[in-house]
Design a protein around this motif. Structure first.
Motif, PDB file in Angstrom:
ATOM      1  N   THR A 104       0.774  -1.176   0.050  1.00 18.22           N
ATOM      2  CA  THR A 104      -0.027   0.068  -0.045  1.00 18.22           C
ATOM      3  C   THR A 104       0.798   1.153  -0.009  1.00 18.22           C
ATOM      4  O   THR A 104       1.831   1.120   0.349  1.00 18.22           O
ATOM      5  CB  THR A 104      -0.986   0.170   1.418  1.00 18.22           C
ATOM      6  OG1 THR A 104      -1.823   1.212   1.131  1.00 18.22           O
ATOM      7  CG2 THR A 104      -0.004   0.230   2.476  1.00 18.22           C
ATOM      8  N   LYS A 155      -0.291   3.980   1.456  1.00 16.95           N
ATOM      9  CA  LYS A 155      -0.723   4.738   2.496  1.00 16.95           C
ATOM     10  C   LYS A 155       0.005   4.388   3.822  1.00 16.95           C
ATOM     11  O   LYS A 155       0.356   3.309   4.166  1.00 16.95           O
ATOM     12  CB  LYS A 155      -2.205   4.371   2.573  1.00 16.95           C
ATOM     13  CG  LYS A 155      -2.877   5.259   3.738  1.00 16.95           C
ATOM     14  CD  LYS A 155      -4.483   5.193   3.738  1.00 16.95           C
ATOM     15  CE  LYS A 155      -5.288   6.003   4.834  1.00 16.95           C
ATOM     16  NZ  LYS A 155      -6.707   5.849   4.593  1.00 16.95           N
ATOM     17  N   CYS A 156       0.202   5.430   4.668  1.00 16.86           N
ATOM     18  CA  CYS A 156       0.946   5.296   5.926  1.00 16.86           C
ATOM     19  C   CYS A 156       0.079   5.973   7.083  1.00 16.86           C
ATOM     20  O   CYS A 156      -0.651   6.884   6.956  1.00 16.86           O
ATOM     21  CB  CYS A 156       2.521   5.923   5.731  1.00 16.86           C
ATOM     22  SG  CYS A 156       3.543   5.659   7.117  1.00 16.86           S
ATOM     23  N   ASN A 157       0.616   5.443   8.080  1.00 19.19           N
ATOM     24  CA  ASN A 157      -0.259   6.079   9.490  1.00 19.19           C
ATOM     25  C   ASN A 157       0.956   6.885  10.216  1.00 19.19           C
ATOM     26  O   ASN A 157       0.380   7.630  11.129  1.00 19.19           O
ATOM     27  CB  ASN A 157      -0.736   4.932  10.401  1.00 19.19           C
ATOM     28  CG  ASN A 157       0.697   3.994  10.779  1.00 19.19           C
ATOM     29  OD1 ASN A 157       1.748   3.951  10.093  1.00 19.19           O
ATOM     30  ND2 ASN A 157       0.531   3.171  11.960  1.00 19.19           N
ATOM     31  N   GLN A 192      -4.178   0.073  -2.477  1.00 21.06           N
ATOM     32  CA  GLN A 192      -3.918  -1.286  -1.614  1.00 21.06           C
ATOM     33  C   GLN A 192      -4.050  -2.490  -2.449  1.00 21.06           C
ATOM     34  O   GLN A 192      -5.080  -2.715  -3.123  1.00 21.06           O
ATOM     35  CB  GLN A 192      -4.582  -1.432  -0.291  1.00 21.06           C
ATOM     36  CG  GLN A 192      -4.273  -2.448   0.600  1.00 21.06           C
ATOM     37  CD  GLN A 192      -4.943  -2.318   1.939  1.00 21.06           C
ATOM     38  OE1 GLN A 192      -4.537  -1.161   2.684  1.00 21.06           O
ATOM     39  NE2 GLN A 192      -5.716  -2.978   2.493  1.00 21.06           N
ATOM     40  N   GLU A 223       3.147   2.143   4.802  1.00 21.17           N
ATOM     41  CA  GLU A 223       3.258   1.362   5.704  1.00 21.17           C
ATOM     42  C   GLU A 223       2.671  -0.090   5.613  1.00 21.17           C
ATOM     43  O   GLU A 223       1.487  -0.255   5.446  1.00 21.17           O
ATOM     44  CB  GLU A 223       2.688   1.710   7.135  1.00 21.17           C
ATOM     45  CG  GLU A 223       2.568   0.650   8.280  1.00 21.17           C
ATOM     46  CD  GLU A 223       3.997   0.059   8.824  1.00 21.17           C
ATOM     47  OE1 GLU A 223       3.907  -1.364   8.774  1.00 21.17           O
ATOM     48  OE2 GLU A 223       4.945   0.615   8.541  1.00 21.17           O
ATOM     49  N   ILE A 259      -0.340  -2.046   7.249  1.00 20.81           N
ATOM     50  CA  ILE A 259      -1.853  -1.520   6.765  1.00 20.81           C
ATOM     51  C   ILE A 259      -2.603  -2.460   6.151  1.00 20.81           C
ATOM     52  O   ILE A 259      -3.882  -2.638   6.314  1.00 20.81           O
ATOM     53  CB  ILE A 259      -1.814  -0.260   6.381  1.00 20.81           C
ATOM     54  CG1 ILE A 259      -1.206   0.983   7.296  1.00 20.81           C
ATOM     55  CG2 ILE A 259      -3.025   0.452   5.683  1.00 20.81           C
ATOM     56  CD1 ILE A 259      -1.205   2.365   6.650  1.00 20.81           C
ATOM     57  N   ASN A 260      -1.777  -3.114   5.287  1.00 19.84           N
ATOM     58  CA  ASN A 260      -2.434  -4.067   4.407  1.00 19.84           C
ATOM     59  C   ASN A 260      -2.578  -5.468   5.215  1.00 19.84           C
ATOM     60  O   ASN A 260      -1.410  -6.135   5.537  1.00 19.84           O
ATOM     61  CB  ASN A 260      -1.556  -4.237   3.148  1.00 19.84           C
ATOM     62  CG  ASN A 260      -2.453  -5.266   2.057  1.00 19.84           C
ATOM     63  OD1 ASN A 260      -3.071  -6.291   2.451  1.00 19.84           O
ATOM     64  ND2 ASN A 260      -2.246  -5.143   0.718  1.00 19.84           N
ATOM     65  N   LEU A 301       2.509  -1.245  13.748  1.00 22.71           N
ATOM     66  CA  LEU A 301       1.250  -2.285  13.827  1.00 22.71           C
ATOM     67  C   LEU A 301       1.890  -3.605  13.867  1.00 22.71           C
ATOM     68  O   LEU A 301       1.016  -4.787  13.622  1.00 22.71           O
ATOM     69  CB  LEU A 301       0.748  -2.201  12.555  1.00 22.71           C
ATOM     70  CG  LEU A 301      -0.056  -0.773  11.917  1.00 22.71           C
ATOM     71  CD1 LEU A 301      -0.376  -0.836  10.643  1.00 22.71           C
ATOM     72  CD2 LEU A 301      -1.035  -0.509  13.130  1.00 22.71           C
TER      73      LEU A 301
END
Length: 342
Positions: A31, A33-35, A57, A89, A92-93, A120
């Motif tokens: 992915t 996308k990151c936190n 993702q 990150e 996340i997936n 995570l």
């Protein structure tokens, strides 16, 4: 093999071996996308989503397509390294460890690596992570103190949480008598010996190896400075000592982004060097395609500055490989011979 030794181990002589039949390393982005929104990373840009083409993702069907393509491209031999990270990150997936297990079962690479911020990697996944067969887990920590962590990541996720996650994983792995995954924890140089030592002392008992890694520039766009130090300081650092004209990365790496677009470089966060898409092209078509060849020839012919994504990049100086003595004509001749023999 410990991670530092792995990075220093014997390499293929690219000058003599290119064009390669297939890449040595492939990055698969679970992915983008990151936190975290780390100030060292393009994810911190307010318009990151727009610049990178939106958030994506991978799902299992897409991963199976990627796995099949890698196996086909390499005739079942696999690549040297399969990296489950690029932007974002990875954890996340939620299907990440299924990707890893499948990659190991198929023999898609000599080693599989995940790079994560550790937030995570909690107790709920420790057993599955160990069972997946992952070879190396690289954890990036972004501050020596809680205050630095908050400032650098622009989140409220504490170092204590990450320490707890890694303590549990390291203990379970050791209690099981397993050697995998090899756990490598690193922090970007804080330009303070005191803070660097504080980090090393804080994490030394939670991993097989802890290290301070040098700063780098993610091919920052105009007006940005992700490294936090001057360009001159970067170029003069030991990490960027291998100066050259031609970047070696387009000759031995590929990046498969979470939207299935394929680019040539692991710092191509904005997808400026996309050379294909697995929705419409096979990996073999992309690796042997004209778009990649044009980029390679531009570098060999001293025309790197004609490529917007490459002209200001310093990341090529971090690679030990040097192709500067290989001209475009010799490379084209080799490519033609390879096509005839194929």
């Amino acid at each position: 093999m410990n991670y530092s030794s792995l990075r220093q181990s014997a390499r293929v002589n690219l000058r003599d071996e290119v064009p390669l039949a297939y890449p040595l390393a492939i990055y698969v982005e679970p992915t983008n996308k990151c936190n975290f929104k780390c100030i060292f990373c393009p994810e911190s840009f307010e318009d990151y989503s727009e610049l990178s083409g939106g958030f994506s993702q991978l799902n299992l069907d897409q991963w199976h397509l990627i796995a099949t393509e890698i196996s086909s491209l390499t005739d079942g031999n696999g690549v040297k390294t399969l990296n489950f990270y690029m932007m974002g990150e990875p954890f996340i997936n939620k299907q990440l460890l299924q990707f890893v297990s499948d990659a190991k079962e198929r023999g898609l690479s000599d080693r599989v690596i995940i790079t994560s911020n550790g937030s995570l990697v909690n107790s709920q996944i420790h057993q599955d992570l160990i069972d997946s067969g992952l070879d190396y887990l690289r954890i990036s920590v972004y501050g020596a103190t809680e205050a630095d962590q908050k400032e650098n990541t622009q989140t409220n996720i504490s170092i204590s949480k990450i320490r707890d996650n890694l303590h549990g994983l390291f203990k379970l792995r050791n209690d099981m008598g397993s050697k995998k995954p090899y756990i490598y924890i690193k922090m970007i140089d804080q330009l303070s010996p005191l803070k660097n030592n504080e980090f090393l002392e804080s994490f030394v008992d939670l991993a097989d190896e802890v290290a301070i890694e040098p700063r780098m520039d993610w091919n920052s766009p105009e007006g940005a400075n992700l490294a936090g130090v001057s360009r001159d300081d970067l170029v003069s650092s030991a990490y960027h000592k291998n100066t050259k004209s031609a970047c070696p990365f387009p000759f031995y790496t590929l990046v498969i982004h979470a939207d299935l677009q394929v680019s040539v470089c692991c710092v191509d966060w904005s997808k400026s060097l996309v050379i294909g898409n697995l929705k419409s092209n096979s990996l073999a078509e992309i690796w042997g395609g004209e778009k990649l060849r044009a980029i390679q020839l531009a570098h060999l012919n001293g025309l790197r500055n004609s490529i917007d994504a490459c002209k200001n990049c310093l990341y090529l100086y971090t690679a030990p490989d040097n192709l500067d003595s290989l001209g475009g004509k010799e490379f084209e001749a080799r490519s033609a011979t390879q096509r005839l023999e194929g």
